[in-house]
Structure formats: structure tokens, C-alpha cells
Design a protein around this motif. Structure first.
Motif, PDB file in Angstrom:
ATOM      1  N   ARG A  26       0.869  -1.207  -0.069  1.00  0.00           N
ATOM      2  CA  ARG A  26      -0.114  -0.100   0.123  1.00  0.00           C
ATOM      3  C   ARG A  26       0.729   1.173  -0.068  1.00  0.00           C
ATOM      4  N   GLU A  27       1.873   1.224   0.797  1.00  0.00           N
ATOM      5  CA  GLU A  27       2.885   2.478   0.792  1.00  0.00           C
ATOM      6  C   GLU A  27       3.749   2.473  -0.240  1.00  0.00           C
ATOM      7  N   ARG A  28       3.933   1.562  -1.028  1.00  0.00           N
ATOM      8  CA  ARG A  28       4.515   1.749  -2.349  1.00  0.00           C
ATOM      9  C   ARG A  28       3.730   2.364  -3.298  1.00  0.00           C
ATOM     10  N   LEU A  29       2.407   1.965  -3.291  1.00  0.00           N
ATOM     11  CA  LEU A  29       1.395   2.542  -4.277  1.00  0.00           C
ATOM     12  C   LEU A  29       1.116   3.793  -4.001  1.00  0.00           C
ATOM     13  N   LEU A  30       1.334   4.354  -2.699  1.00  0.00           N
ATOM     14  CA  LEU A  30       0.888   5.722  -2.213  1.00  0.00           C
ATOM     15  C   LEU A  30       2.270   6.606  -2.922  1.00  0.00           C
ATOM     16  N   ASP A  31       3.303   5.765  -2.471  1.00  0.00           N
ATOM     17  CA  ASP A  31       4.533   6.466  -3.040  1.00  0.00           C
ATOM     18  C   ASP A  31       4.671   6.919  -4.192  1.00  0.00           C
ATOM     19  N   ALA A  32       3.997   5.734  -5.142  1.00  0.00           N
ATOM     20  CA  ALA A  32       4.270   6.010  -6.600  1.00  0.00           C
ATOM     21  C   ALA A  32       3.325   7.043  -7.403  1.00  0.00           C
ATOM     22  N   ALA A  33       2.022   7.083  -6.238  1.00  0.00           N
ATOM     23  CA  ALA A  33       1.259   7.972  -6.770  1.00  0.00           C
ATOM     24  C   ALA A  33       1.614   9.574  -6.448  1.00  0.00           C
ATOM     25  N   ARG A  34       2.214   9.838  -5.363  1.00  0.00           N
ATOM     26  CA  ARG A  34       2.871  10.962  -5.085  1.00  0.00           C
ATOM     27  C   ARG A  34       3.904  11.412  -6.104  1.00  0.00           C
ATOM     28  N   GLN A  35       4.770  10.513  -6.559  1.00  0.00           N
ATOM     29  CA  GLN A  35       5.873  10.707  -7.564  1.00  0.00           C
ATOM     30  C   GLN A  35       4.975  11.249  -8.545  1.00  0.00           C
ATOM     31  N   LEU A  36       4.056  10.565  -9.215  1.00  0.00           N
ATOM     32  CA  LEU A  36       3.208  10.815 -10.506  1.00  0.00           C
ATOM     33  C   LEU A  36       2.474  12.192 -10.362  1.00  0.00           C
ATOM     34  N   LEU A  37       1.971  12.393  -9.332  1.00  0.00           N
ATOM     35  CA  LEU A  37       1.204  13.754  -8.976  1.00  0.00           C
ATOM     36  C   LEU A  37       2.392  14.723  -9.114  1.00  0.00           C
ATOM     37  N   ALA A  38       3.569  14.474  -8.581  1.00  0.00           N
ATOM     38  CA  ALA A  38       4.539  15.790  -8.552  1.00  0.00           C
ATOM     39  C   ALA A  38       4.848  16.046 -10.093  1.00  0.00           C
ATOM     40  N   THR A  50       2.731  19.654  -7.697  1.00  0.00           N
ATOM     41  CA  THR A  50       2.087  19.280  -6.631  1.00  0.00           C
ATOM     42  C   THR A  50       1.078  20.133  -6.202  1.00  0.00           C
ATOM     43  N   ALA A  51       1.468  21.425  -5.739  1.00  0.00           N
ATOM     44  CA  ALA A  51       0.678  22.484  -5.189  1.00  0.00           C
ATOM     45  C   ALA A  51      -0.659  22.504  -6.318  1.00  0.00           C
ATOM     46  N   TRP A  52      -0.216  22.690  -7.496  1.00  0.00           N
ATOM     47  CA  TRP A  52      -1.368  22.871  -8.332  1.00  0.00           C
ATOM     48  C   TRP A  52      -2.256  21.805  -8.373  1.00  0.00           C
ATOM     49  N   ALA A  53      -2.006  20.658  -8.149  1.00  0.00           N
ATOM     50  CA  ALA A  53      -2.983  19.276  -8.235  1.00  0.00           C
ATOM     51  C   ALA A  53      -3.679  19.823  -6.831  1.00  0.00           C
ATOM     52  N   LEU A  54      -2.943  19.840  -5.623  1.00  0.00           N
ATOM     53  CA  LEU A  54      -3.720  20.080  -4.284  1.00  0.00           C
ATOM     54  C   LEU A  54      -4.692  21.393  -4.567  1.00  0.00           C
ATOM     55  N   LEU A  55      -4.480  22.322  -5.057  1.00  0.00           N
ATOM     56  CA  LEU A  55      -5.111  23.375  -5.047  1.00  0.00           C
ATOM     57  C   LEU A  55      -6.364  23.743  -6.164  1.00  0.00           C
ATOM     58  N   ALA A  56      -6.164  23.475  -7.200  1.00  0.00           N
ATOM     59  CA  ALA A  56      -6.873  23.865  -8.386  1.00  0.00           C
ATOM     60  C   ALA A  56      -6.925  22.718  -9.543  1.00  0.00           C
ATOM     61  N   GLU A  57      -6.293  21.840  -9.476  1.00  0.00           N
ATOM     62  CA  GLU A  57      -6.594  20.931 -10.713  1.00  0.00           C
ATOM     63  C   GLU A  57      -8.061  20.283 -10.608  1.00  0.00           C
TER      64      GLU A  57
END
Length: 203
Positions: free
Chosen positions: A17-29, A109-116
């Protein structure tokens, strides 16, 4: 000793689960939510595509979990900075400066968190964390009014205005098609604007 295989199984599940979350964080950035397809997530995490659904019922649930993790980390950083200061003006300054600089250092990442544009499940998380920043600003303004540092005002409304101003001002610099520039003058300008808006002495 049945608990041993159960413990190992649970540890493996958590690690996947942590590997998937880490991968998602990387792709988000790297490319925002659009880049975080199930196949891309599985490939980045080194797991089978089908195994993603052993941990998350849907891509939306996975992205909501990623949002909670990343946004929670950012909110805690701002909370710590605010609590380290004394006085309403200094606390508000810390809120605006730390939030803005952290966002500008990680614009995608900030754009994804705030506005995407996001799925409603992620939008619910976005609203929840936005209220966390509102609460920080409201507490500082209310304390400033109570101490006489700030003039009488509706602390909740002022807090919403401050957080709204910061978020709106950041949209241009954070946009994937926006221009990158020295953040210092921008952050100083938006900080001064917010302090003046609540009646703080900025001389």
C-alpha cells in the motif's frame, strides 16, 4: 502460532500500500492527477495492475488517500510554523509565507492540491484541508482582536478572505502554463496585502 503468518501478511499488505501511495505521490508531482493512471501507478510501484484493487476500491479512492497524505503533511508544516510565532500579525505572516513558499517550491504538486479539476471524492478532501487553514487564520485573527493588536472584525470572514486571497494569488505562478519568477517579491506582496486586510501594523 497463527499470529506470525498473519503479522507477516499484514506487513506485506502495508508495504504494498505504501509503495502504491509513494508511486502516486511521485506521479502527482510529475504530471498531476492525469498522470496517475492505474497502469502507471502499478508500473511505478512494481506491482501487478490488478493488485492495486486489493488496496483501493478505485483510482479515486487511491488519489483521495494520496491527497490526504500530501495535504496533511503540508498543513502540519504550516501549523508548526504558525504555532512557533507569537502575536496575530506574526502568526498570519508565518501562515502566508510558509504556505506560499512551500507551494512555489513544488508547483506541480501544489497545483494538483489547490486547483486541478478532480473527482468529487478528492474534492471533499480538498475542502476538508482548506478548512484547516481557515481555522488557523481565524484563530490568529480572533486572538489579535481579543488582545487589541487587530481592530474589531468578523474573524471567520477575515480568515476566509485571507486564505482565499493567497489561493487566488498563487494560481498564476503555480499553473502548468504559468511563468516562473523569483518568489520572494511575490510572497512579500501577498503577505503585506493579507496583513493590511486584517488591520495589522505593517510599517
Amino acid at each position: 502460532m497463527a499470529y506470525r503468518p498473519t503479522a507477516r501478511t499484514e506487513a506485506t499488505r502495508i508495504a504494498h500500500r505504501e509503495r502504491l501511495l509513494d508511486a502516486a505521490r511521485q506521479l502527482l508531482a510529475e504530471g498531476g492527477y492525469a498522470a496517475a493512471s492505474i497502469s502507471a501507478l502499478a508500473d511505478r510501484a512494481g506491482v501487478a495492475t490488478g493488485s492495486v484493487y486489493n488496496h483501493f476500491a478505485s483510482k479515486q479512492e487511491l488519489l483521495a488517500a494520496v491527497f490526504r497524505h500530501v495535504a496533511g503533511h503540508e498543513l502540519r508544516a504550516v501549523q508548526e510554523a504558525v504555532r512557533a510565532r507569537s502575536g496575530a500579525a506574526e502568526q498570519l505572516r508565518a501562515l502566508v509565507e510558509v504556505f506560499s513558499y512551500r507551494a512555489l517550491r513544488a508547483p506541480r504538486t501544489a497545483w494538483a492540491l489547490l486547483a486541478e479539476p478532480v473527482d468529487p471524492l478528492v474534492e471533499q478532501e480538498r475542502l476538508s484541508y482548506r478548512l484547516g487553514y481557515h481555522a488557523l487564520a481565524e484563530s490568529a485573527v480572533a486572538a489579535g482582536v481579543a488582545s487589541g493588536e487587530l481592530p474589531a472584525q468578523n474573524a471567520r470572514l477575515s480568515a476566509a478572505a485571507v486564505i482565499g486571497a493567497v489561493g487566488e494569488a498563487l494560481l498564476g505562478p503555480l499553473s502548468p502554463v504559468g511563468e516562473r519568477a523569483d518568489p520572494a517579491p511575490f510572497v512579500e506582496a501577498i503577505t503585506t496585502l493579507c496583513l493590511r486586510a486584517v488591520g495589522a501594523d505593517v510599517t
